[in-house]
Design an enzyme around this catalytic site. Structure first.
Site, PDB file in Angstrom:
ATOM      1  N   ASP A 124      26.724  26.535  80.231  1.00 39.58           N
ATOM      2  CA  ASP A 124      26.045  25.294  80.598  1.00 39.58           C
ATOM      3  C   ASP A 124      24.557  25.488  80.881  1.00 39.58           C
ATOM      4  OD1 ASP A 124      26.145  26.667  82.970  1.00 39.58           O
ATOM      5  OD2 ASP A 124      27.268  25.144  84.088  1.00 39.58           O
ATOM      6  N   ASP A 251      21.425  44.825  77.896  1.00 39.69           N
ATOM      7  CA  ASP A 251      20.531  43.678  78.067  1.00 39.69           C
ATOM      8  C   ASP A 251      20.061  43.559  79.522  1.00 39.69           C
ATOM      9  OD1 ASP A 251      23.423  43.077  78.145  1.00 39.69           O
ATOM     10  OD2 ASP A 251      22.780  41.134  78.903  1.00 39.69           O
TER      11      ASP A 251
HETATM   12  P1  AMP Z   1      24.094  38.050  82.517  1.00 40.52           P
HETATM   13  O1  AMP Z   1      25.516  38.471  82.700  1.00 40.52           O
HETATM   14  O2  AMP Z   1      23.610  37.093  83.574  1.00 40.52           O
HETATM   15  O3  AMP Z   1      23.164  39.210  82.341  1.00 40.52           O
HETATM   16  O4  AMP Z   1      24.063  37.202  81.176  1.00 40.52           O
HETATM   17  C1  AMP Z   1      24.531  37.683  79.951  1.00 40.52           C
HETATM   18  C2  AMP Z   1      24.284  36.649  78.880  1.00 40.52           C
HETATM   19  O5  AMP Z   1      25.010  35.456  79.129  1.00 40.52           O
HETATM   20  C3  AMP Z   1      22.830  36.218  78.741  1.00 40.52           C
HETATM   21  O6  AMP Z   1      22.597  35.978  77.377  1.00 40.52           O
HETATM   22  C4  AMP Z   1      22.793  34.942  79.532  1.00 40.52           C
HETATM   23  O7  AMP Z   1      21.728  34.104  79.129  1.00 40.52           O
HETATM   24  C5  AMP Z   1      24.143  34.337  79.204  1.00 40.52           C
HETATM   25  N1  AMP Z   1      24.605  33.417  80.247  1.00 40.52           N
HETATM   26  C6  AMP Z   1      25.074  33.751  81.476  1.00 40.52           C
HETATM   27  N2  AMP Z   1      25.410  32.635  82.147  1.00 40.52           N
HETATM   28  C7  AMP Z   1      25.169  31.569  81.342  1.00 40.52           C
HETATM   29  C8  AMP Z   1      25.318  30.152  81.475  1.00 40.52           C
HETATM   30  N3  AMP Z   1      25.793  29.601  82.588  1.00 40.52           N
HETATM   31  N4  AMP Z   1      24.953  29.407  80.429  1.00 40.52           N
HETATM   32  C9  AMP Z   1      24.473  29.947  79.289  1.00 40.52           C
HETATM   33  N5  AMP Z   1      24.323  31.255  79.113  1.00 40.52           N
HETATM   34  C10 AMP Z   1      24.650  32.073  80.123  1.00 40.52           C
HETATM   35 MG    MG Z   2      21.379  39.685  81.998  1.00 42.21          MG
END
Ligand code: AMP
Ligand code: MG
Length: 502
Positions: A124, A251
């Site tokens: 979202d 990442d």
């Molecule tokens: P993270 O685990 O926060 O490092 O995120 C890993 C990936 O998931 C990244 O590409 C984020 O942008 C995407 N992501 C995490 N949460 C959301 C969300 N609520 N909506 C869209 N993309 C998300």
């Molecule tokens: Mg991240």
């Protein structure tokens, strides 16, 4: 456009247009600021008074952008828990621009939780107040501990509900970073065999983080070496404060060497090298003791993306890159030894022969490991296990009280004091020095949870603010410790889990 004037110079959007998509933040319906970082704002040239401006919440929630901002969603890929995702990217974040701060340094300003983007996949694009305040408090704690980190400038509640397992108040965090270049940014184009793009990115990274390499020969290999050295130091610093990142996906590893993405992270309480806190890390891939190995693994993934630029002969390229990656372990070991030596007040050998220095290194490593083994077998709090050593110099009981079976600890104390005694300086000077490296206050999980729950469920910010104030002075005198220095009751600590901060 807002009257907030910042010195923007958006090099990423300008120089690497194919690496990002211009995009606008979502409009928060009813924004209000729940956290502001005035000191960091001051460094960025944000006037103190601007936080009181009636539009401040609108600026820092993305409703009204400061003049010169140029929001883009950045592309990146990444290995998550070992599996490769060729397209991740800013799914709920936007780089809004780069500001030259008052020290002349370039700093990214980025929103997190600012709505869907072309990289959102099923998500979202939103973030909740609790996890964004967690990111803020963890970053401030790390900064106060002297550990390189991205930091939160502001958190604005958006006034809308977002839906996870339950309805939660939404938020937008503004993050300040020396850049958002990740290992995964390099992987994005390497995975598409767009090697010229990788070269462009590497040139940009060098210009931004290692400009002294611009004239060097084989500067792509040297960039890899620099990133590796920065990560070796960073992970050693994490280990030195018992920090567990929790999601060391490629990442979430920066080129700058700053800690990024505080999701299911935590500071360890009782020492255990297998400690994990993330509910999704079932295999313990990102456990405390695995962090150096994972960093090396991630660096090998970065190395792969650079191979075509390291040498035109692929065997030579692999050999040279492998040599760099193989230097990670000794570099980490050296950084680790230096971190823990400081924690025990041990001077590094100087002016000795290489053989003597190596045997002092081995003896000190054994002394440190013996202490860690004691903390582990007797489930002693990591932070206090080191902090109270300063007290033990004059009153051994202050430290021995932490141990259920103090006899073994007493023997270790004798060895440590014997190692310390030839060093100059009186006891109180040594104790003072130890207190400057071994924190008394870390963001303890149970207190973080309590503070976030109050903020999220009852819109009560006072516990968060009190905690924040405490973790900003991690080396405080014992007299000032209050409840922030105490470990969690054992049953609370054992239950603790953090969830991916979505
Ligand atoms: P993270 O685990 O926060 O490092 O995120 C890993 C990936 O998931 C990244 O590409 C984020 O942008 C995407 N992501 C995490 N949460 C959301 C969300 N609520 N909506 C869209 N993309 C998300
Ligand atoms: Mg991240």
């Amino acid at each position: 456009m807002s009257p907030l004037t910042l010195r923007f110079d958006n090099s990423f959007a300008r120089d690497l247009p194919d690496f990002a998509v211009p995009w606008q933040p979502a409009q928060a319906p009813e924004p209000s600021l729940v956290f502001v970082n005035r000191a960091l704002g001051g460094e960025l040239g944000i006037p103190e008074a601007s936080w009181q401006h009636p539009d401040a919440a609108a600026w820092w929630s993305g409703r009204v952008l400061p003049e010169g901002a140029q929001p883009v969603a950045q592309a990146y890929a990444g290995h998550q828990f070992g599996g490769f995702s060729p397209q991740l990217g800013d799914g709920r974040a936007l780089l809004i621009g780069e500001v030259i701060n008052t020290l002349g340094q370039r700093r990214d300003l980025a929103f997190k939780g600012s709505g869907r983007t072309p990289f959102s996949r099923g998500g979202d694009g939103k973030a909740a107040v609790g996890p964004m305040l967690r990111e803020a408090v963890m970053g401030e704690a790390m900064h106060a501990l002297g550990i390189p980190t991205t930091r939160a400038l502001a958190v604005a509640a958006t006034g809308e509900s977002i839906f996870r397992e339950q309805a939660l108040p939404g938020a937008v965090l503004t993050r300040v970073a020396s850049s958002h270049l990740r290992v995964g940014t390099f992987q994005y184009f390497a995975a598409r065999n767009e090697h010229e793009r990788v070269r462009q990115l590497a040139d940009y990274a060098i210009a931004r983080h290692d400009p002294d390499l611009l004239q060097a020969d084989n500067h792509y290999l040297k960039l890899l070496q620099r990133v590796s050295d920065r990560q070796a130091r960073l992970i050693a610093q994490w280990m030195g404060v018992g920090f567990i990142h929790g999601v060391m996906n490629t990442d979430n590893m920066t080129i700058s060497g700053e800690t990024i993405d505080y999701g299911p992270c935590a500071f360890m309480e009782a020492f255990d090298p297998r400690a994990t806190f993330s509910s999704i890390d079932r295999q313990g891939r990102y456990a405390y003791g695995n962090q150096p190995g994972i960093a090396r693994w991630n660096l090998a993934r970065l190395a792969e993306t650079l191979l075509p630029h390291i040498h035109s002969d692929s065997d030579q390229a692999v050999q040279q890159a492998t040599d760099v990656i193989e230097r990670f372990a000794p570099a980490f070991q050296a950084a680790w030894l230096s971190t823990f030596r400081a924690k025990l007040g041990l001077a590094a050998p100087t002016g000795e022969t290489a053989d003597n220095a190596a045997s002092t290194d081995a003896a000190d490593t054994a002394l440190i490991e013996a202490l860690l083994a004691l903390l582990h077998t007797q489930t002693v709090d990591f932070t206090l296990g080191f902090r109270r050593l300063a007290d033990a110099l004059e009153r051994p009981a202050a430290w021995l009280d932490l141990f259920a079976e103090p006899e073994a600890a007493k023997a270790w104390l004798g060895q440590w004091r014997a190692r310390l005694s030839p060093q100059p300086g009186d006891t109180s000077a040594t104790a003072a020095r130890l207190r400057q490296v071994n924190p008394l206050v870390i963001p303890r999980n149970h207190l973080v949870e309590e503070a976030l729950e109050a903020a999220s469920q009852d819109a009560r910010l006072e516990p968060f603010e009190t905690l924040l104030a405490a973790v900003r002075h991690p080396f405080a005198d014992n007299a000032e410790d209050g409840p922030f220095a105490d470990p969690a009751p054992r049953d609370v600590a054992e239950r603790h889990r953090t969830f991916c901060g979505t």
